[in-house]
Scaffold this active site. Structure first.
Site, PDB file in Angstrom:
ATOM      1  CD  GLN A 132      29.335  13.289 -25.391  1.00 16.88           C
ATOM      2  OE1 GLN A 132      29.048  14.453 -25.150  1.00 16.88           O
ATOM      3  NE2 GLN A 132      28.640  12.280 -24.891  1.00 16.88           N
ATOM      4  N   GLY A 133      33.195  11.512 -28.101  1.00 14.75           N
ATOM      5  CA  GLY A 133      33.910  10.282 -27.793  1.00 14.75           C
ATOM      6  C   GLY A 133      34.050  10.072 -26.300  1.00 14.75           C
ATOM      7  CE1 TYR A 134      33.368  13.600 -23.323  1.00 13.13           C
ATOM      8  CE2 TYR A 134      31.487  13.524 -21.852  1.00 13.13           C
ATOM      9  CZ  TYR A 134      32.534  14.225 -22.410  1.00 13.13           C
ATOM     10  OH  TYR A 134      32.751  15.530 -22.046  1.00 13.13           O
ATOM     11  CB  SER A 168      25.119  10.442 -31.707  1.00 15.41           C
ATOM     12  OG  SER A 168      24.487   9.803 -30.629  1.00 15.41           O
ATOM     13  CD  GLU A 250      24.106  14.958 -22.636  1.00 15.76           C
ATOM     14  OE1 GLU A 250      23.932  14.106 -23.513  1.00 15.76           O
ATOM     15  OE2 GLU A 250      24.780  14.747 -21.605  1.00 15.76           O
ATOM     16  CB  SER A 375      21.973   4.533 -16.655  1.00 17.28           C
ATOM     17  OG  SER A 375      22.787   4.577 -15.491  1.00 17.28           O
TER      18      SER A 375
END
Length: 405
Positions: A132-134, A168, A250, A375
């Site tokens: 995942q490229g966030y 990840s 998610e 967060s």
């Protein structure tokens, strides 16, 4: 809606249990219990082969519908059963989680039929892995401030340039879904697109591991230098809508499986407390009981949510619950061991100077639980604005006149 398990679920549970028992042998026996949080680097070759083993019998993508893509057809309760049984036998940590549980539902909701036919079958077979490229160095929880950009080249393909972080398993992935700014001069959530980028692009994509407190490096920095992307999901400029839709997937069934793992970790802490005598301390005993009760509450909440009581903000509530809970468990794991918690294992060696046991790794890794995946501050903001209807705070980095508008 009452969420419960029926007779068909019991039969499905037996089938799942038997399959796992018969297949977690031989080559895969050594992968049992490996690949969890903080140890994603363990047993890489076996776990990648395990993905193909799961896919060969249709155990990937149980919730994808009618089995068009090579997956088994399963009800929601049966998906929960599979996730629970998988966690209960400590089957290998999944390499294909991001593709199966994040990208696939997103493609089913927003992707074209061509994209679904191209990308879902290889995921279902366990052949193609995704990352995942966030997040970016300056755009983590505040994802809308991302700066990775993509421009069209002369052939109509996208050329992606920028940096992603905390990615990840990027060092293992075949593909990355990337949120990038495709409209020059756009700000915040406008002008973003959801691109599918192949990772095998030497000279255009560089992956650098990030060493963590645990001594491992399953997270990575990813640098894009004109990397090619030909697929955009949901249409150009619709990236924010697609990205937020993905984040809604998610949580869910996987949360219940996660709680099975939490339960085993709690049992291990209790065994340690009994062995060290810490269980006789009324303060520590009360903390153990409280953690047990909170874990049961999280399960009831997750089942209630899956059972039809889904409301906006529910994923944020779930993240707040388990993130703080897991941190408290890690802290208790060290407390019940006393001074011994600071000592490394007996098989310490110069070749492995930073060896940790499972509970030490639990403590260190859980420090990040309230940060990654959104967060606590962001989750509370979502609940405040979208559920409670409280007014939004203006972004502090914008000029006063823009804040007023």
């Amino acid at each position: 809606m009452e969420f419960g398990f029926g007779a068909e679920d019991a039969g499905f549970r037996q089938e799942a249990r038997q399959w796992l028992t018969e297949h977690l042998v031989g080559r895969f026996a050594g992968a049992v219990g490996r690949g969890g949080p903080g140890s994603e680097h363990e047993g890489a070759a076996e776990r990648r082969a395990w993905e193909r083993e799961l896919g060969s019998d249709g155990w990937i993508g149980l919730g994808w519908g009618d089995g068009t893509y090579g997956n088994r057809v399963a009800t929601l309760t049966q998906q929960v059963v599979w996730a629970e049984e998988y966690a209960r036998v400590r089957a290998p940590g999944r390499y294909g989680h991001i593709g199966e549980n994040l990208l696939a539902p997103t493609l089913l909701a927003y992707g074209s039929q061509e994209q679904q036919r191209r990308f879902l079958p290889p995921i279902a077979r366990g052949e193609e892995l995704w990352c995942q490229g966030y997040s970016e160095p300056g755009a983590g929880s505040d994802l809308a401030s991302l700066r990775t950009a993509a421009e069209r080249d002369g052939d109509g393909r996208w050329r992606v340039t920028g940096q992603k972080v905390w990615t990840s398993l990027a060092h293992e992935a075949d593909w990355c879904f990337v949120l990038a700014r495709t409209e020059a001069g756009s700000v915040r959530h406008r002008g973003l697109s959801f691109l599918l980028v192949p990772m095998d692009q030497p000279g255009r994509i560089e992956v650098r591991p990030i060493r963590q407190l645990t001594g491992t490096s399953e997270f990575n920095e990813v640098f894009f230098d004109g990397a090619v992307a030909e697929e955009v999901v949901g249409g150009e400029g619709a990236g924010w809508r697609v990205a937020m839709g993905l984040l809604g997937y998610e949580r869910g069934v996987s949360t219940l499986a996660q709680q099975i793992g939490f339960e085993e970790e709690l049992r291990a802490v209790v065994r340690t407390a009994v062995r060290t005598g810490a269980a006789d301390d009324p303060v520590l005993a009360e903390r153990i009981v409280r953690l047990w009760a909170e874990l049961r509450t999280m399960r009831c909440n997750a089942l209630r949510t899956l059972g039809g009581a889904e409301a906006e903000g529910a994923p944020s509530v779930a993240k707040l619950l388990w993130g703080g809970w897991h941190q408290r468990l890690g802290e208790l794991a060290m407390r019940v061991r006393g001074a011994a918690a600071a000592v490394g294992p007996e098989d310490w060696s110069a070749e492995a100077p930073y060896a940790l046991d499972e509970q030490q790794r639990l403590f260190l890794f859980s420090r990040a639980d309230t940060v990654y995946g959104g967060s606590d501050e962001i989750q509370r903001t979502i609940i405040a604005e979208r559920v409670l209807g409280l007014p939004k705070d203006p972004p502090k980095h914008l000029p006063e006149e823009a804040q007023a508008s």
